[in-house]
Design a protein around this motif. Sequence first.
Motif, PDB file in Angstrom:
ATOM      1  N   GLY A  53      28.138 -12.734  32.976  1.00  0.00           N
ATOM      2  CA  GLY A  53      28.718 -11.539  33.635  1.00  0.00           C
ATOM      3  C   GLY A  53      29.673 -10.959  32.640  1.00  0.00           C
ATOM      4  O   GLY A  53      29.870 -11.090  31.489  1.00  0.00           O
ATOM      5  N   ARG A  54      30.541  -9.927  33.311  1.00  0.00           N
ATOM      6  CA  ARG A  54      31.579  -9.386  32.566  1.00  0.00           C
ATOM      7  C   ARG A  54      32.354 -10.092  32.069  1.00  0.00           C
ATOM      8  O   ARG A  54      33.072 -10.054  30.756  1.00  0.00           O
ATOM      9  CB  ARG A  54      32.131  -8.119  33.426  1.00  0.00           C
ATOM     10  CG  ARG A  54      32.838  -8.424  34.486  1.00  0.00           C
ATOM     11  CD  ARG A  54      33.670  -7.343  35.000  1.00  0.00           C
ATOM     12  NE  ARG A  54      32.927  -6.303  35.373  1.00  0.00           N
ATOM     13  CZ  ARG A  54      32.470  -6.145  36.623  1.00  0.00           C
ATOM     14  NH1 ARG A  54      32.904  -6.699  37.619  1.00  0.00           N
ATOM     15  NH2 ARG A  54      31.670  -4.761  37.076  1.00  0.00           N
ATOM     16  N   ILE A  55      33.066 -11.173  32.812  1.00  0.00           N
ATOM     17  CA  ILE A  55      34.131 -11.951  32.549  1.00  0.00           C
ATOM     18  C   ILE A  55      33.777 -12.891  31.342  1.00  0.00           C
ATOM     19  O   ILE A  55      34.485 -13.384  30.291  1.00  0.00           O
ATOM     20  CB  ILE A  55      34.605 -12.862  33.825  1.00  0.00           C
ATOM     21  CG1 ILE A  55      35.171 -12.008  35.068  1.00  0.00           C
ATOM     22  CG2 ILE A  55      35.651 -13.675  33.215  1.00  0.00           C
ATOM     23  CD1 ILE A  55      36.255 -11.092  34.623  1.00  0.00           C
ATOM     24  N   VAL A  56      32.484 -13.811  31.641  1.00  0.00           N
ATOM     25  CA  VAL A  56      31.837 -14.536  30.514  1.00  0.00           C
ATOM     26  C   VAL A  56      31.870 -13.849  29.457  1.00  0.00           C
ATOM     27  O   VAL A  56      32.217 -14.421  28.307  1.00  0.00           O
ATOM     28  CB  VAL A  56      30.486 -15.441  31.236  1.00  0.00           C
ATOM     29  CG1 VAL A  56      29.995 -16.094  30.022  1.00  0.00           C
ATOM     30  CG2 VAL A  56      31.040 -16.313  32.345  1.00  0.00           C
ATOM     31  N   LEU A  57      31.220 -12.859  29.327  1.00  0.00           N
ATOM     32  CA  LEU A  57      30.909 -11.885  28.053  1.00  0.00           C
ATOM     33  C   LEU A  57      32.060 -11.739  27.113  1.00  0.00           C
ATOM     34  O   LEU A  57      32.133 -11.757  26.175  1.00  0.00           O
ATOM     35  CB  LEU A  57      30.058 -10.634  28.414  1.00  0.00           C
ATOM     36  CG  LEU A  57      29.711  -9.596  27.213  1.00  0.00           C
ATOM     37  CD1 LEU A  57      28.991 -10.655  26.404  1.00  0.00           C
ATOM     38  CD2 LEU A  57      29.205  -8.384  27.990  1.00  0.00           C
ATOM     39  N   ALA A  58      32.995 -11.137  28.119  1.00  0.00           N
ATOM     40  CA  ALA A  58      34.672 -10.826  27.275  1.00  0.00           C
ATOM     41  C   ALA A  58      34.976 -12.029  26.765  1.00  0.00           C
ATOM     42  O   ALA A  58      35.742 -12.270  25.796  1.00  0.00           O
ATOM     43  CB  ALA A  58      35.451 -10.254  28.511  1.00  0.00           C
ATOM     44  N   ARG A  59      34.836 -13.217  27.452  1.00  0.00           N
ATOM     45  CA  ARG A  59      35.422 -14.462  27.027  1.00  0.00           C
ATOM     46  C   ARG A  59      34.901 -14.992  25.930  1.00  0.00           C
ATOM     47  O   ARG A  59      35.395 -15.477  24.780  1.00  0.00           O
ATOM     48  CB  ARG A  59      35.382 -15.492  28.173  1.00  0.00           C
ATOM     49  CG  ARG A  59      35.825 -16.743  27.643  1.00  0.00           C
ATOM     50  CD  ARG A  59      37.422 -16.771  27.897  1.00  0.00           C
ATOM     51  NE  ARG A  59      37.999 -16.739  28.951  1.00  0.00           N
ATOM     52  CZ  ARG A  59      39.163 -16.390  29.540  1.00  0.00           C
ATOM     53  NH1 ARG A  59      39.965 -16.131  28.244  1.00  0.00           N
ATOM     54  NH2 ARG A  59      39.503 -16.089  30.530  1.00  0.00           N
ATOM     55  N   LEU A  60      33.525 -14.676  25.695  1.00  0.00           N
ATOM     56  CA  LEU A  60      32.726 -15.271  24.537  1.00  0.00           C
ATOM     57  C   LEU A  60      33.010 -14.329  23.337  1.00  0.00           C
ATOM     58  O   LEU A  60      33.189 -15.065  22.263  1.00  0.00           O
ATOM     59  CB  LEU A  60      31.355 -15.131  24.981  1.00  0.00           C
ATOM     60  CG  LEU A  60      30.721 -16.419  25.755  1.00  0.00           C
ATOM     61  CD1 LEU A  60      29.069 -16.012  25.967  1.00  0.00           C
ATOM     62  CD2 LEU A  60      30.724 -17.831  24.946  1.00  0.00           C
ATOM     63  N   LEU A  61      32.978 -13.087  23.618  1.00  0.00           N
ATOM     64  CA  LEU A  61      33.382 -12.214  22.353  1.00  0.00           C
ATOM     65  C   LEU A  61      34.816 -12.320  21.997  1.00  0.00           C
ATOM     66  O   LEU A  61      34.889 -12.069  20.708  1.00  0.00           O
ATOM     67  CB  LEU A  61      33.364 -10.712  22.751  1.00  0.00           C
ATOM     68  CG  LEU A  61      31.775 -10.313  23.154  1.00  0.00           C
ATOM     69  CD1 LEU A  61      31.702  -9.020  23.763  1.00  0.00           C
ATOM     70  CD2 LEU A  61      31.030 -10.468  22.006  1.00  0.00           C
ATOM     71  N   ALA A  62      35.866 -12.640  22.801  1.00  0.00           N
ATOM     72  CA  ALA A  62      37.184 -12.795  22.493  1.00  0.00           C
ATOM     73  C   ALA A  62      37.642 -14.077  21.949  1.00  0.00           C
ATOM     74  O   ALA A  62      38.147 -13.965  20.585  1.00  0.00           O
ATOM     75  CB  ALA A  62      38.110 -12.540  23.723  1.00  0.00           C
ATOM     76  N   GLU A  63      36.921 -15.219  22.392  1.00  0.00           N
ATOM     77  CA  GLU A  63      37.336 -16.389  22.144  1.00  0.00           C
ATOM     78  C   GLU A  63      36.457 -17.118  21.033  1.00  0.00           C
ATOM     79  O   GLU A  63      36.788 -17.926  20.253  1.00  0.00           O
ATOM     80  CB  GLU A  63      37.516 -17.444  23.204  1.00  0.00           C
ATOM     81  CG  GLU A  63      38.422 -16.822  24.223  1.00  0.00           C
ATOM     82  CD  GLU A  63      39.767 -16.915  23.980  1.00  0.00           C
ATOM     83  OE1 GLU A  63      40.419 -17.713  23.097  1.00  0.00           O
ATOM     84  OE2 GLU A  63      40.635 -16.369  24.775  1.00  0.00           O
ATOM     85  N   ALA A 108      34.192 -20.734  30.954  1.00  0.00           N
ATOM     86  CA  ALA A 108      33.218 -19.708  31.057  1.00  0.00           C
ATOM     87  C   ALA A 108      32.134 -20.484  30.971  1.00  0.00           C
ATOM     88  O   ALA A 108      31.311 -19.886  31.379  1.00  0.00           O
ATOM     89  CB  ALA A 108      33.681 -18.746  29.837  1.00  0.00           C
ATOM     90  N   MET A 109      31.688 -21.427  30.160  1.00  0.00           N
ATOM     91  CA  MET A 109      30.651 -22.058  30.102  1.00  0.00           C
ATOM     92  C   MET A 109      30.045 -22.835  31.312  1.00  0.00           C
ATOM     93  O   MET A 109      28.921 -22.617  31.627  1.00  0.00           O
ATOM     94  CB  MET A 109      30.407 -22.864  28.738  1.00  0.00           C
ATOM     95  CG  MET A 109      30.542 -22.611  27.392  1.00  0.00           C
ATOM     96  SD  MET A 109      29.180 -21.465  27.052  1.00  0.00           S
ATOM     97  CE  MET A 109      27.757 -22.246  27.305  1.00  0.00           C
ATOM     98  N   TYR A 110      30.972 -23.397  32.035  1.00  0.00           N
ATOM     99  CA  TYR A 110      30.716 -23.715  33.400  1.00  0.00           C
ATOM    100  C   TYR A 110      30.238 -22.662  34.292  1.00  0.00           C
ATOM    101  O   TYR A 110      29.243 -23.103  34.972  1.00  0.00           O
ATOM    102  CB  TYR A 110      32.105 -24.462  33.749  1.00  0.00           C
ATOM    103  CG  TYR A 110      31.922 -24.833  35.364  1.00  0.00           C
ATOM    104  CD1 TYR A 110      31.306 -26.050  35.620  1.00  0.00           C
ATOM    105  CD2 TYR A 110      32.476 -23.958  36.277  1.00  0.00           C
ATOM    106  CE1 TYR A 110      31.129 -26.658  36.978  1.00  0.00           C
ATOM    107  CE2 TYR A 110      32.475 -24.467  37.677  1.00  0.00           C
ATOM    108  CZ  TYR A 110      31.553 -25.580  37.880  1.00  0.00           C
ATOM    109  OH  TYR A 110      31.646 -26.128  38.988  1.00  0.00           O
ATOM    110  N   HIS A 111      30.815 -21.669  34.183  1.00  0.00           N
ATOM    111  CA  HIS A 111      30.651 -20.682  35.207  1.00  0.00           C
ATOM    112  C   HIS A 111      29.209 -19.963  34.892  1.00  0.00           C
ATOM    113  O   HIS A 111      28.555 -19.598  35.488  1.00  0.00           O
ATOM    114  CB  HIS A 111      31.694 -19.657  35.357  1.00  0.00           C
ATOM    115  CG  HIS A 111      32.627 -20.060  36.035  1.00  0.00           C
ATOM    116  ND1 HIS A 111      32.604 -20.588  37.463  1.00  0.00           N
ATOM    117  CD2 HIS A 111      34.104 -20.438  35.631  1.00  0.00           C
ATOM    118  CE1 HIS A 111      33.899 -20.859  37.772  1.00  0.00           C
ATOM    119  NE2 HIS A 111      34.733 -20.966  36.870  1.00  0.00           N
TER     120      HIS A 111
END
Length: 173
Positions: A53-63, A108-111
Amino acid sequence: MLIARIRLVNRQLKQAHHQLDALTARLIPTEEAEPGQTKQHDVEILASLPGVGRIVLARLLAEAFDALQRRDYAALRSLTGVAPVTKRSGKSCIVVRRQACHDRLANAMYHWARVAIQHDLSSRLKYAALRSRGHSHGRALRSVADRLLNVACAMLKARATFNPSLATQKTSC
């Protein structure tokens, strides 16, 4: 007074979601790579995966930006905490969860895995098989997340978006 605060929080949450969507949309290139062929961008590829989703995508791209750019599966496994740690001493061998990982990426991976087992057949089957073999919920989710990272790296290398019909065909074979 409490209802007014809840409405304010909901309004701020919607604004944050719109800003996050706008920022990720700016990362998608609008020009074509060659006439008649559009080049798939990493954001589109990752967003096409089940459970992202938007949160997981943003977290992957940022971190995990560097590891994603290098398509480094081993680095992504270590950063996200899905790679297990084997402790050996003499005749004993213990496999435990990786504690030395990026906490926000692990969350993020958990979710990502949790939502993927709800919406993706192959993820659901892998989770069910692991649970039937006696693995805990967390261990099974980490294995599903590991498979999803492997799929994501393969898709990024191939520059192709996720096709659920191909995943279903490979699962049934």
